[in-house]
Motif scaffolding. Structure first.
Motif, PDB file in Angstrom:
ATOM      1  N   HIS A 203       0.882  -1.339  -0.100  1.00  0.00           N
ATOM      2  CA  HIS A 203       0.176  -0.004  -0.166  1.00  0.00           C
ATOM      3  C   HIS A 203       1.013   1.216  -0.059  1.00  0.00           C
ATOM      4  N   ILE A 204       2.102   1.086   0.644  1.00  0.00           N
ATOM      5  CA  ILE A 204       2.849   2.410  -0.121  1.00  0.00           C
ATOM      6  C   ILE A 204       4.196   2.277  -0.411  1.00  0.00           C
ATOM      7  N   ALA A 205       4.847   1.327   0.056  1.00  0.00           N
ATOM      8  CA  ALA A 205       6.428   1.683  -0.460  1.00  0.00           C
ATOM      9  C   ALA A 205       6.281   1.270  -2.349  1.00  0.00           C
ATOM     10  N   LEU A 206       5.249   0.010  -3.148  1.00  0.00           N
ATOM     11  CA  LEU A 206       4.799  -0.044  -3.704  1.00  0.00           C
ATOM     12  C   LEU A 206       4.272   1.109  -4.964  1.00  0.00           C
ATOM     13  N   PRO A 207       3.576   1.904  -4.392  1.00  0.00           N
ATOM     14  CA  PRO A 207       2.560   2.834  -4.868  1.00  0.00           C
ATOM     15  C   PRO A 207       3.790   4.565  -4.745  1.00  0.00           C
ATOM     16  N   MET A 208       4.998   4.201  -4.175  1.00  0.00           N
ATOM     17  CA  MET A 208       5.829   5.453  -4.322  1.00  0.00           C
ATOM     18  C   MET A 208       7.013   5.187  -5.663  1.00  0.00           C
ATOM     19  N   ALA A 209       6.790   3.998  -5.609  1.00  0.00           N
ATOM     20  CA  ALA A 209       8.058   3.373  -6.932  1.00  0.00           C
ATOM     21  C   ALA A 209       7.621   3.816  -8.285  1.00  0.00           C
ATOM     22  N   LYS A 210       6.131   4.062  -7.992  1.00  0.00           N
ATOM     23  CA  LYS A 210       5.879   4.354  -9.603  1.00  0.00           C
ATOM     24  C   LYS A 210       6.494   4.178 -11.033  1.00  0.00           C
ATOM     25  N   PRO A 211       7.571   5.732 -10.211  1.00  0.00           N
ATOM     26  CA  PRO A 211       8.267   6.085 -11.434  1.00  0.00           C
ATOM     27  C   PRO A 211       9.286   4.918 -11.912  1.00  0.00           C
ATOM     28  N   ALA A 212      10.175   4.248 -11.066  1.00  0.00           N
ATOM     29  CA  ALA A 212      10.543   3.414 -10.998  1.00  0.00           C
ATOM     30  C   ALA A 212      10.110   1.878 -12.018  1.00  0.00           C
ATOM     31  N   ILE A 213       9.180   1.727 -11.238  1.00  0.00           N
ATOM     32  CA  ILE A 213       8.450   0.948 -11.624  1.00  0.00           C
ATOM     33  C   ILE A 213       7.511   1.240 -13.442  1.00  0.00           C
ATOM     34  N   ALA A 214       7.470   2.219 -13.589  1.00  0.00           N
ATOM     35  CA  ALA A 214       7.288   2.168 -15.279  1.00  0.00           C
ATOM     36  C   ALA A 214       7.962   2.287 -16.230  1.00  0.00           C
ATOM     37  N   VAL A 215       9.406   2.915 -15.416  1.00  0.00           N
ATOM     38  CA  VAL A 215      10.735   2.289 -16.449  1.00  0.00           C
ATOM     39  C   VAL A 215      11.347   1.011 -16.616  1.00  0.00           C
ATOM     40  N   ILE A 216      11.315   0.004 -14.979  1.00  0.00           N
ATOM     41  CA  ILE A 216      11.178  -1.361 -15.735  1.00  0.00           C
ATOM     42  C   ILE A 216      10.372  -1.988 -16.571  1.00  0.00           C
ATOM     43  N   ILE A 217       9.122  -1.230 -16.830  1.00  0.00           N
ATOM     44  CA  ILE A 217       8.448  -1.982 -17.155  1.00  0.00           C
ATOM     45  C   ILE A 217       8.465  -2.063 -18.750  1.00  0.00           C
ATOM     46  N   ILE A 218       8.632  -0.470 -18.732  1.00  0.00           N
ATOM     47  CA  ILE A 218       9.543  -0.392 -20.807  1.00  0.00           C
ATOM     48  C   ILE A 218      10.558  -0.603 -20.959  1.00  0.00           C
ATOM     49  N   PHE A 219      11.444  -0.859 -19.906  1.00  0.00           N
ATOM     50  CA  PHE A 219      12.799  -1.674 -20.208  1.00  0.00           C
ATOM     51  C   PHE A 219      12.681  -2.848 -20.834  1.00  0.00           C
ATOM     52  N   ASN A 220      12.036  -3.792 -19.855  1.00  0.00           N
ATOM     53  CA  ASN A 220      12.183  -5.287 -20.247  1.00  0.00           C
ATOM     54  C   ASN A 220      10.480  -5.396 -20.924  1.00  0.00           C
ATOM     55  N   THR A 221      10.158  -4.866 -20.849  1.00  0.00           N
ATOM     56  CA  THR A 221       8.307  -4.621 -22.405  1.00  0.00           C
ATOM     57  C   THR A 221       9.475  -5.116 -23.570  1.00  0.00           C
ATOM     58  N   LEU A 222      10.208  -4.112 -23.534  1.00  0.00           N
ATOM     59  CA  LEU A 222      11.423  -3.445 -25.541  1.00  0.00           C
ATOM     60  C   LEU A 222      11.883  -5.155 -25.452  1.00  0.00           C
ATOM     61  N   ASN A 223      12.468  -5.444 -24.111  1.00  0.00           N
ATOM     62  CA  ASN A 223      13.583  -6.344 -24.341  1.00  0.00           C
ATOM     63  C   ASN A 223      12.965  -7.902 -24.339  1.00  0.00           C
ATOM     64  N   VAL A 224      11.395  -7.842 -23.856  1.00  0.00           N
ATOM     65  CA  VAL A 224      10.879  -9.022 -23.803  1.00  0.00           C
ATOM     66  C   VAL A 224      10.430  -9.319 -25.363  1.00  0.00           C
ATOM     67  N   TRP A 225       9.682  -8.029 -25.463  1.00  0.00           N
ATOM     68  CA  TRP A 225       8.803  -7.830 -27.291  1.00  0.00           C
ATOM     69  C   TRP A 225       9.818  -8.067 -28.159  1.00  0.00           C
ATOM     70  N   ASN A 226      11.126  -7.811 -27.967  1.00  0.00           N
ATOM     71  CA  ASN A 226      12.354  -7.833 -29.330  1.00  0.00           C
ATOM     72  C   ASN A 226      12.908  -9.144 -29.209  1.00  0.00           C
ATOM     73  N   GLU A 227      12.774 -10.025 -28.361  1.00  0.00           N
ATOM     74  CA  GLU A 227      13.998 -11.107 -28.175  1.00  0.00           C
ATOM     75  C   GLU A 227      13.672 -12.256 -28.932  1.00  0.00           C
ATOM     76  N   TYR A 228      14.448 -12.553 -29.328  1.00  0.00           N
ATOM     77  CA  TYR A 228      14.380 -13.838 -30.365  1.00  0.00           C
ATOM     78  C   TYR A 228      15.484 -15.370 -30.608  1.00  0.00           C
ATOM     79  N   LEU A 229      16.367 -14.407 -29.543  1.00  0.00           N
ATOM     80  CA  LEU A 229      17.920 -15.709 -29.717  1.00  0.00           C
ATOM     81  C   LEU A 229      16.969 -16.854 -27.907  1.00  0.00           C
ATOM     82  N   LEU A 230      16.433 -16.569 -27.219  1.00  0.00           N
ATOM     83  CA  LEU A 230      16.504 -17.576 -26.216  1.00  0.00           C
ATOM     84  C   LEU A 230      14.955 -18.017 -27.110  1.00  0.00           C
ATOM     85  N   ALA A 231      13.932 -17.721 -27.505  1.00  0.00           N
ATOM     86  CA  ALA A 231      12.955 -18.535 -28.030  1.00  0.00           C
ATOM     87  C   ALA A 231      13.402 -19.250 -28.805  1.00  0.00           C
TER      88      ALA A 231
END
Lengths: 294, 436, 297
Positions: A203-231
């Motif tokens: 209820h407290i920590a997670l909402p506060m980390a929103k900006p960082a979480i948003a960055v992590i989501i973007i970063f990893n979305t891009l990684n997973v979306w473009n991943e092919y070697l492991l696939a």
């Protein structure tokens, strides 16, 4: 009377030059995207000879051909699934761990943190073979439970779990940085109110980390979306492959069908841009989070 | 935000369990033939052929594409370690690596099947295409002699010239240069007309290696070339210095396009197709590439002009793509039967026409696209390092080709490169001895 | 009391447990294998049991007989230095600009993220076209503004090749630095700025006294990400120069892959990977310690 004018001019000049810089850099970012888009409307013969940004006879049908020839439909679903599961997995697991390391009393937590940090730095080139052997041992590659549906899920997990793992180090590091900055008084008052540890995190920590979480989501979305070697390494058969598999169709060993490839890539890039647009708000929402502290 | 996250998690969970609506995934049927390949451009053709075969014999063949080649190679290695290679697969590597697969017991020796019925199957192929997949008696890899793969197509790598640009520079488009003096002269004439010389993918070092070995054959002959690999002749030898000088000459006489040393082949193809360079050094697959990018391109094919009269010019060529049979396959007989069908005349002609590759079956030649015929004519001059009983150390090849790049940018002289390569060679020989 | 405390700590451990489990299975285990491989002469194809144990011979070879490796390491350092200074400098400048209520900030935030999204194939094609020695845009512009004598094949010239690749890398990557820095800036409470203004601090003073101290952890984060990302540069090199001319744009990862694929010396490649990782580790920890010292001052 002179002073305000001097300041006005200075301010104006500053604004002006800032904007010029921003615009030049923006152009360098937009033009390649436009080039990709316009190339997707050309033919193989004109893609490198016709340099116009807006071709005279746009071949819109390229998008249709790319979609059907690449078999985008199924791959799109797969990629969506992998991205959602992997990214939410990463966000959940790393925020838990980062919160634990940053705020909770865990003996040996510094060791844990530095091991994760170190892991981020050591590339493991031979790990492909090792990983393949491991996944085979764990039964992810050729599951045979007798239930096709279950087999399917297991095979997908063989791809998902290593991907989640690959996002851990960065996520933990980034979130720890943000949790460390978080003022402790809110947590304290919640604790006094009888909130559980998990409750405080949720209820407290997670909402506060929103900006960082948003960055992590973007970063990893891009990684997973473009991943092919492991696939390619881990998944067997067309039915489980992600979107990048569709693009391969246009990149032959010898022949690259540029217009179709560019159409395919345009299609691929759109969801990422949409996700970024959605999350941008949350990066900026940090303002509110900051305001709470004051 | 929390709601958003929660939504994502719920969505994710439901989709994991709720997906896979009848993917038709059926692993248990062991009489299905599974083939792994990396040939994106042939995927459709393979699928069609598999359907045809199913209608004909009732046998299921499943082609699975894994690309790009880097990913494919890793997958093959992983599958080899876990002994889960499919019935049919290909290995994209030199003979040294292929020999490792063979020695680990992954690849079936096809010689008995080739020899069957008086060698009927073997006879359908170009001998040169088969040679690439053949291990001879007494090879340095210690592999028992035999043929270990079926060639799907053949290819060779030559020089290609733009007839229109030749004409513009005052050169005879029907008589391209044949010897070194004519070649250098052509370079200067092209330069005078403001036309760039040769483009090629020399940023990918194997294409440099290719032209270098062409001239090595021309200057010192096969025997000495092999002796050098064995360590019995030296790279510091005058003949090798001449091979390196070929590149210096080409640069000095404007035969090389600006920036060729780091060019990737796709970029080189773009330039040649758009008439921005008069010469290209490229493989027979280029017919298809140029045709797509510029159908009106007017070009001819020529052997690299000879540097020396002592030995004939040889070009690289042989099997393009080859398929192997897993020695651990449960359906060896069925698999062989399928491969025999796949390499028979009609199927080869179909593949050649559909994908613009040269068929490996000689009998299908009459039916190939016209543009490819020029390449077929030169199949006699073809050789390939894989035909030899020995193979050079990867590090020496790298030193040789990187050295040539340095010569082209004017950083080193042919003599310096020759000495450096020899030094690497000696070090590698020593290491090899220590290993044994 | 003791039991309650133990229980509490146990619950706390649950927070890190999922991460540790995944990590041990999919990272630590393969890594230990990589370490094991590095002690063997193995091509990655024959069964591992038949590989020859060579002890630390690979490491000895790396430190005594592999000048190309150290040359490639220097290249990675060079590009990293360029990136740290110019890319992050630019990213900070842009983030600062967009942190203010500047006109069109929303649009800029969108646009700066485009290069990271772009496929490597497109980036390679476009920059090849810019750098091309004969028909390149860069040469064209230089000639137009009277600097024609500078025109060259940018990627084939050993003096410019690496820097040119570095520029593409920075262009492709600055969006990340921008986003993270912006996220950091946004989390600084606005009241602090107001307070500084009331105290009569100028823009530069505010930046130095308010922004920088609060941003140190974010700077460290961005710096470390930049180091890791740039030291492991690879895709761009392959699509732009292939490591050439000669060895002038080789980087550690291309060397590792050359050993692994071309040379099929998996054992040696693993040893290279370990050496590389250790170097990265040392660099990053020095950096973290340095920033801690800086923060204390």
């Amino acid at each position: 009377m002179q002073k305000p004018i001097y300041y006005k001019i200075k301010k104006f000049m500053l604004m002006y030059s800032t904007h010029i810089l921003l615009i030049i850099i923006s152009l360098s970012c937009i033009l390649p995207l436009l080039w990709m888009f316009s190339s997707s409307l050309k033919t193989q013969a004109t893609v490198f000879s016709d340099m116009s940004l807006f071709p005279q006879n746009p071949h819109w049908e390229n998008f249709y051909i790319a979609w059907t020839k690449g078999g985008f439909g199924r791959y799109f679903f797969n990629s969506l699934l992998y991205t959602i599961v992997v990214v939410s997995g990463i966000v959940f697991i790393t925020s838990l761990a980062a919160y634990g390391i940053s705020r909770l009393k865990i003996p040996g937590k510094n060791v844990i943190f530095y091991v994760f940090l170190a892991a981020m730095m050591i590339p493991i080139p031979g790990a492909f073979v090792a990983l393949y052997v491991l996944l085979n041992k764990l039964g992810f590659l050729n599951p045979n439970t007798g239930f096709p549906l279950l087999d399917n899920v297991i095979m997908r997990l063989g791809y998902i779990l290593p991907l989640i793992n690959s996002g851990l180090s960065l996520g933990i590091y980034m979130l720890k940085t943000f949790f460390d900055k978080m003022p402790g008084d809110l947590e304290d008052s919640a604790r006094i109110d009888g909130c559980s540890v998990f409750g405080i995190y949720w209820h407290i920590a997670l909402p506060m980390a929103k900006p960082a979480i948003a960055v992590i989501i973007i970063f990893n979305t891009l990684n997973v979306w473009n991943e092919y070697l492991l696939a390619m390494l881990v998944l067997t058969g067309k039915s489980l492959m992600p979107l990048t598999r569709a693009l391969m169709v246009f990149r032959g060993t010898h022949i690259t069908e540029y217009p179709l490839l560019m159409s395919g890539m345009t299609i691929t890039v759109i969801p990422i841009i949409i996700i970024y647009l959605m999350l941008q708000k949350h990066i900026i929402a940090g303002i509110t989070a900051g305001a709470v502290k004051g | 935000m929390i709601k958003f996250l929660f939504l994502i998690v719920v969505l994710a969970l439901t989709s994991v369990t709720g997906c896979a609506p009848g993917d038709g995934f059926d692993k248990s049927s062991s009489d299905k033939i599974v083939a792994w390949h990396w040939m994106t451009d042939r995927e459709d053709a393979f699928t069609e052929l598999a359907e045809k075969y199913k209608a004909l014999t009732g046998t299921d063949v499943q082609f699975e594409l894994y690309a790009p080649t880097d990913a494919y190679s890793e997958k093959i290695k992983g599958a080899a370690q876990t002994k889960t290679l499919p019935d049919i697969f290909g290995i994209l590597a030199d003979k040294r690596i292929i020999s490792s697969f063979i020695k680990a017991g992954h690849v079936l020796n096809l010689s008995p099947y080739m020899d069957m019925d008086d060698g009927q199957w073997e006879k359908t192929f170009y001998a040169k295409a088969l040679n690439v997949n053949r291990f001879l008696q007494g090879n340095e890899f210690e592999v028992s002699p035999g043929i270990y793969a079926v060639p799907l197509d053949v290819m060779n790598i030559q020089m290609i010239y733009n007839k229109d640009l030749f004409k513009k520079a005052g050169l005879d488009p029907e008589n391209p240069p044949k010897n070194w003096a004519e070649f250098l002269d052509a370079g200067n004439k092209l330069h005078a007309a403001g036309i760039q010389g040769m483009v090629s993918g020399w940023g990918e070092i194997w294409m440099i290696d290719c032209l270098a070995s062409n001239y090595a054959y021309n200057i010192m002959g096969e025997q000495k070339f092999v002796d050098t690999i064995k360590g019995e002749a030296s790279y510091a030898d005058q003949d090798w210095i001449e091979v390196f000088t070929v590149f210096k000459d080409m640069r000095d006489n404007n035969l090389l396009a600006n920036g060729i040393v780091t060019m990737v082949n796709k970029h080189a193809e773009q330039m040649f197709a758009n008439q921005r360079a008069a010469l290209a050094f490229n493989g027979s697959w280029c017919v298809n590439v140029y045709n797509g990018m510029n159908p009106d391109l007017n070009y001819g094919v020529m052997l690299p002009p000879v540097y020396s009269d002592k030995y004939p010019m040889k070009i690289w060529g042989g099997a393009g793509a080859s398929l192997m049979v897993s020695a651990r396959s449960k359906n060896i007989d069925k698999t062989i039967k399928f491969l025999k069908w796949l390499t028979a005349k009609d199927q080869q002609a179909y593949l050649a026409n559909k994908t613009c590759n040269l068929p490996s079956n000689k009998e299908s030649l009459g039916e190939i696209p016209q543009a490819l015929e020029q390449f077929v004519d030169d199949m006699d001059s073809v050789t390939h390092p894989s035909n030899l009983n020995v193979s050079e150390f990867p590090k020496v090849i790298e030193a040789r080709d990187k050295g040539i790049q340095s010569i082209i940018i004017g950083e080193k002289t042919p003599e310096e490169v020759a000495l450096e390569v020899q030094a690497v060679k000696i070090r590698e020989l020593k290491k090899q001895k220590a290993r044994k | 009391m003791g039991i309650r405390k133990t229980k509490k700590i146990f619950i706390n451990y649950l927070f890190v447990l999922p991460a540790i489990l995944l990590f041990c299975t999919f990272h630590l285990y393969p890594f230990l294998n990589v370490f094991r491989y590095s002690l063997f002469q193995w091509d990655g194809i024959v069964e591992f049991s038949s590989a020859k144990f060579v002890g630390l011979a690979h490491f000895k070879d790396i430190f005594t007989a592999n000048p190309q490796w150290w040359y490639s390491m220097w290249h990675a350092f060079y590009v990293t230095l360029l990136t740290l200074i110019f890319q992050n400098g630019l990213a900070l400048l842009l983030a600062l600009a967009c942190d203010r209520a500047i006109k069109g900030a929303r649009a800029y935030r969108m646009i700066f993220f485009l290069p990271p999204v772009l496929s490597g194939i497109v980036v390679g094609l476009i920059w090849q076209w810019i750098y091309d020695g004969n028909y390149g845009l860069l040469n064209h512009w230089l000639t137009n503004i009277g600097f024609g004598h500078l025109a060259r094949a940018w990627l084939a010239d050993p003096r410019t090749a690496l820097t040119c690749v570095g520029i593409v890398h920075m262009w492709k990557g600055f969006g990340w630095g921008f986003i993270i820095l912006l996220a950091g800036l946004q989390s600084i409470p606005r009241e602090l700025y107001e307070a500084a203004k009331v105290d009569g601090a100028g823009a530069w003073d505010t930046f130095r006294r308010v922004t920088v101290p609060l941003m140190v952890p974010v700077f460290v984060l961005v710096t470390i990400l930049t180091i890791l990302n740039t030291m492991q540069i690879y895709d761009l090199i392959v699509s732009l120069t292939g490591g050439g001319p000669g060895y002038h744009t080789e980087v550690p990862i291309t060397r590792i892959l050359a050993a692994m694929r071309g040379g099929s010396q998996l054992g040696y490649a693993c040893a290279l990977g370990i050496v590389f990782g250790l170097i990265l580790l040392v660099v990053s920890f020095v950096q973290i310690q340095a920033s801690k010292l800086a923060k204390q001052e």
